[in-house]
Design an enzyme around this catalytic site. Structure first.
Site: not given
Ligand code: IPE
Ligand code: IPE
Ligand code: MG
Length: 250
Positions: A14, A62
């Site tokens: 991330d 996502n």
């Protein structure tokens, strides 16, 4: 480095977007440099002798990002699969994918399927890419598969237990998850390996993924080696060589 190396490491990669944004760059530049981190961490993990490395590359959620970012991520994935093919084949790495792979565009799915198939006999390290992956979705799919076996009369209802459910997950072929690292400083799981992280050591690192390189991984492994994993037992039980109690969730 300590000898207590994890067998299976999972990483929530991330911070690509923020890495780019603080540099005044488009988010996709962060993803591009992040691919360099993937190469370095994969290479280092293989050299260290890890059995399994699982990388969270794209979540089920996502897909809801702006179409332009999703498209750029898919193109980067394809480039990664094309560029890394030789390295994966030459280093006995077995590529494995978990997630809703059918949802990926053909220009990603085709090279992915080919590389998974061609590397299936490798025994060096299993590199699992979590793509279009969600832990909840994965559990729901496993539950459906087991329910279908019950309905078909192949499995008794009480045959659904921790072993069969764990085995019905796409990670069932991997060793238990020992260490779960998340970069970028966020302290959450974001639908990664929900079931598998039951007894994993969690590590939240204040480094954005594009900056995370093997020295950062080595620091995580040092910290991991210093932790006591108790699996519900007491320290005294773990230290007692006479004890015949076996941790059951490891
Ligand atoms: C991780 O970086 C990569 C993916 C989720 C595909 P992000 O894109 O989430 O970067 P941040 O968290 O917004 O900085
Ligand atoms: C998790 O990161 C998914 C990947 C790293 C692929 P996200 O950036 O999507 O997670 P949230 O939105 O911060 O929870
Ligand atoms: Mg993020």
């Amino acid at each position: 480095m300590s000898t207590s190396l994890p067998r299976h490491v999972g990483i929530i990669m991330d911070g690509n977007g923020r890495w780019a944004q603080v540099r005044g760059l488009p988010r996709i530049e962060g993803h591009r440099v992040g691919a360099e981190s993937v190469r370095d961490i994969t290479r280092a993990s293989r050299q260290l002798g890890l059995e399994a490395l699982t990388l969270y590359a794209f979540s089920s959620q996502n897909w809801a990002r702006p179409a332009e970012e999703v498209k750029a991520l898919m193109e980067l994935l394809r480039d990664y699969l094309v560029d890394e093919r030789a390295e994966i084949m030459d280093n006995q790495i077995r590529l494995h994918a978990i997630g809703d792979i059918e949802r990926l565009p053909a220009f990603v799915k085709d090279p992915l399927d080919a590389l998974c198939r061609d590397s299936a006999h490798h025994r060096g390290m299993t590199l699992t890419l979590a793509l279009s992956y969600g832990g909840r979705e994965s559990l729901a799919r496993a539950a459906r598969a087991l329910a279908a076996r019950v309905q078909a009369g192949e499995l008794p209802l009480d045959g659904i237990d921790v072993d069969t459910l764990g085995g019905a997950l796409p990670t069932g072929i991997l060793p238990s998850l020992d260490l779960l690292i998340r970069t970028s400083g966020e302290q959450r799981i974001s639908n990664f390996l929900l079931w598998e992280s039951a007894y994993a050591e969690l590590m939240f690192v204040d480094v954005m993924w594009p900056d995370f390189r093997r020295t950062d991984l080595f620091k995580c492994l040092e910290q991991y080696a210093a932790r006591e994993r108790r699996f519900g037992l007491t320290s005294a039980q773990l230290a007692d060589p006479e004890s015949d109690v076996e941790p059951t969730a490891g």
